[in-house]
Design an enzyme around this catalytic site. Structure first.
Site, mmCIF file in Angstrom:
data_model
loop_
_atom_site.group_PDB
_atom_site.id
_atom_site.type_symbol
_atom_site.label_atom_id
_atom_site.label_comp_id
_atom_site.label_asym_id
_atom_site.label_seq_id
_atom_site.Cartn_x
_atom_site.Cartn_y
_atom_site.Cartn_z
ATOM 1 N N ASP A 19 44.030 52.361 37.802
ATOM 2 C CA ASP A 19 43.493 52.020 36.481
ATOM 3 C C ASP A 19 42.802 53.166 35.738
ATOM 4 O O ASP A 19 42.011 53.900 36.324
ATOM 5 C CB ASP A 19 42.445 50.912 36.607
ATOM 6 C CG ASP A 19 42.941 49.688 37.329
ATOM 7 O OD1 ASP A 19 44.112 49.669 37.744
ATOM 8 O OD2 ASP A 19 42.151 48.746 37.482
ATOM 9 N N GLU A 65 41.881 40.735 35.081
ATOM 10 C CA GLU A 65 41.298 42.043 35.345
ATOM 11 C C GLU A 65 41.153 42.835 34.043
ATOM 12 O O GLU A 65 41.752 42.517 33.020
ATOM 13 C CB GLU A 65 42.174 42.834 36.336
ATOM 14 C CG GLU A 65 42.254 42.213 37.718
ATOM 15 C CD GLU A 65 42.952 43.099 38.728
ATOM 16 O OE1 GLU A 65 42.313 43.456 39.736
ATOM 17 O OE2 GLU A 65 44.129 43.440 38.510
#
Length: 514
Positions: free
Chosen positions: A52, A235
């Site tokens: 990420d 998320e």
């Protein structure tokens, strides 16, 4: 090569103790960026694992990209925050690792802000702190079967991200509710309420917190338990205002990544358009909206520090279905191109987001060749389509067409439109190496045709060594997919009974690695 990899391993071998002097893992790798499948103008880590994007922040003319990083292997491991900087969102300079795991846990995803008014007291009025807000993940707690192993912490830098210190009062948000998936804080300063606002995800929904100082947080509201896609865990949230193009109306957009549950399998990014009153986010949206219909744009967030008119997004160009298995050896994963987000509205689609490459990418194009027309059955050849950009229009009514990229090994990558389903498709099933994980090449990826006008649609196709990004009608519909051809694509064939391509520009893209 084996000796070089050993040297690199020694340079990147980092333990879990916090370092007072950052280790520079970049020094010996600047000549290594020609490995098989290494993207030449997308961000990649110098070595080892990345996922990420974190802490996207613009300050003093510099873009900061932090990211989830494991510096000891090319598969996921104890998470650190890697760091890179840029002046134009295309070329990046690798920096020393910013945050290391400590006794409170691994350093999971989060965000970063400039505390200009020194509300935290971690800097001074003349030298305000850069503050990172992140999730601690305590592996010992997870292994023990507890549910409170994720908490939120902060760290700060007084030299614009060069060195970092953890806040002594961490965690700043504990996990008293015993929520298993309690993570990914995205923070911004709300001018209207003069407070910091945090969006945090908790399994199947988002939570909103407020703080006067980045250290003391109060829960305000929740959103999403009964709305949106819920095929997997929520998320990497992001909440921000955007003005509707062509109007004086401003709406709030909430981005939520979900894994699994994306429209073409595995990981994906949905979004909601609504209102935020400083405490609560609400929406009248009924349908599920997706930012990208490829399978390789996940966990993306936008930069703090930019005006809302320049809302800029970067995503992780991978998918948890196969992220650990892709055929690279020295590093793993890339980021998407930096993209500008704009909000639009029409009677057919209601509110919808466009995402399109930032204009600075245009400055990297060279050796542009213009082709007037392509008709049914026509082909073009190139030494290497895998490091090029194609821009073109198909005039008139939207009708069936197919573009087919092929190489000498008879591998094929197809993109087109199917009028019977009113959808676009991207077919990588025979695009090269696909067998490393069953879902990578198991089906054609499809997307509904979300367009402003049913005529004269523009297309932009950006290909790098191991990726293709397709932007339709200025980014109304987007595909982002990884590809691993065994040799570059060198031929392009156009097929359509009724449509033609006009104004085709084929440009090479300069590599960003020196």
């Amino acid at each position: 090569m084996k000796q070089l990899l050993i040297i690199l391993a020694l340079f990147t071998l980092i333990g879990c103790k916090e370092k007072t002097t950052p280790v520079n893992e970049v020094a010996v790798v600047e000549d290594r960026f020609r490995e098989n499948y290494r993207p030449q103008y997308h961000f990649t880590p110098p070595t080892m694992w990345m996922n990420d994007p974190n802490g996207l922040l613009y300050h003093n003319g510099t873009y900061h990209l932090f990211y989830q990083h494991y510096p000891e292997d090319i598969v996921w491991g104890p998470m650190h925050w890697g760091h890179a900087t840029s002046k134009d969102l295309i070329s990046w300079e690798h920096k020393p690792i910013a945050l290391y795991p400590d006794e409170l846990g691994l350093i999971f995803s989060g965000s970063a802000v400039m505390d200009i008014h020194n509300t935290s007291g971690l800097g001074t009025k003349d030298n305000p702190p850069m503050v990172a807000i992140f999730t601690y993940h305590l592996m010992e707690g997870e292994k023990a079967g507890r549910k409170d192993f994720q908490t939120q912490g902060i760290a700060y830098s007084l030299d614009e991200g060069e060195t970092w210190k953890k806040y002594s009062g961490n965690p700043v948000i504990s996990n008293d509710e015993n929520i298993k998936d309690f993570r990914d804080p995205k923070v911004f300063w709300d001018d209207n309420t003069e407070q910091w606002v945090m969006t945090l995800v908790a399994g199947d929904h988002a939570k909103f917190y407020r703080s006067p100082n980045l250290k003391n947080w109060t829960l305000m509201s929740e959103f999403g338990k009964n709305i949106g896609a819920h095929g997997g865990v929520w998320e990497c949230p992001d909440l921000f205002p955007l003005k509707v193009e062509g109007s004086d109306e401003t709406k709030w957009v909430l981005i939520i990544s979900i894994n699994p549950g994306a429209p073409n399998g595995g990981s994906g990014t949905q979004y909601f358009v609504g209102d935020f009153d400083g405490t609560t986010f609400t929406t009248k949206q009924k349908e599920i909206k997706w930012l990208d219909y490829g399978t390789d744009n996940y966990a993306g967030v936008t930069f703090n520090g930019l005006p809302d008119t320049d809302r800029t997004f970067i995503g992780w160009m991978s998918n948890w279905n196969y992220a650990r298995d892709t055929p690279t050896e020295a590093w793993r994963s890339a980021m998407t191109l930096s993209r500008k987000l704009t909000l639009h509205k029409n009677n057919r689609n209601g509110f919808y987001l466009k995402n399109y490459p930032v204009t600075s990418l245009d400055e990297y194009a060279y050796a542009t060749v213009v082709h007037d027309t392509m008709k049914n059955g026509m082909s073009l050849s190139s030494k290497d389509y895998n490091e090029q950009r194609l821009d073109f229009k198909i005039p008139g009514k939207l009708d069936d067409f197919k573009l087919n990229f092929t190489n000498v090994n008879k591998e094929s990558l197809k993109f087109g439109y199917d009028s019977s389903t009113k959808s676009y498709y991207l077919d990588r099933r025979k695009s090269g190496i696909v067998s490393f994980e069953p879902s990578f090449g198991d089906k054609v990826h499809t997307a509904p045709a979300i367009i402003d006008s049913p005529t004269d649609v523009a297309y932009s196709i950006v290909m790098d060594a191991s990726s293709i990004e397709i932007f339709i009608d200025g980014g109304n519909t987007v595909f982002t997919d990884q590809i691993f051809p065994t040799t570059p694509f060198t031929a392009l064939t156009f097929t359509s009974e009724n449509a033609t391509i006009v104004d085709l520009k084929v440009s090479k893209i300069k590599r960003i690695w020196k």
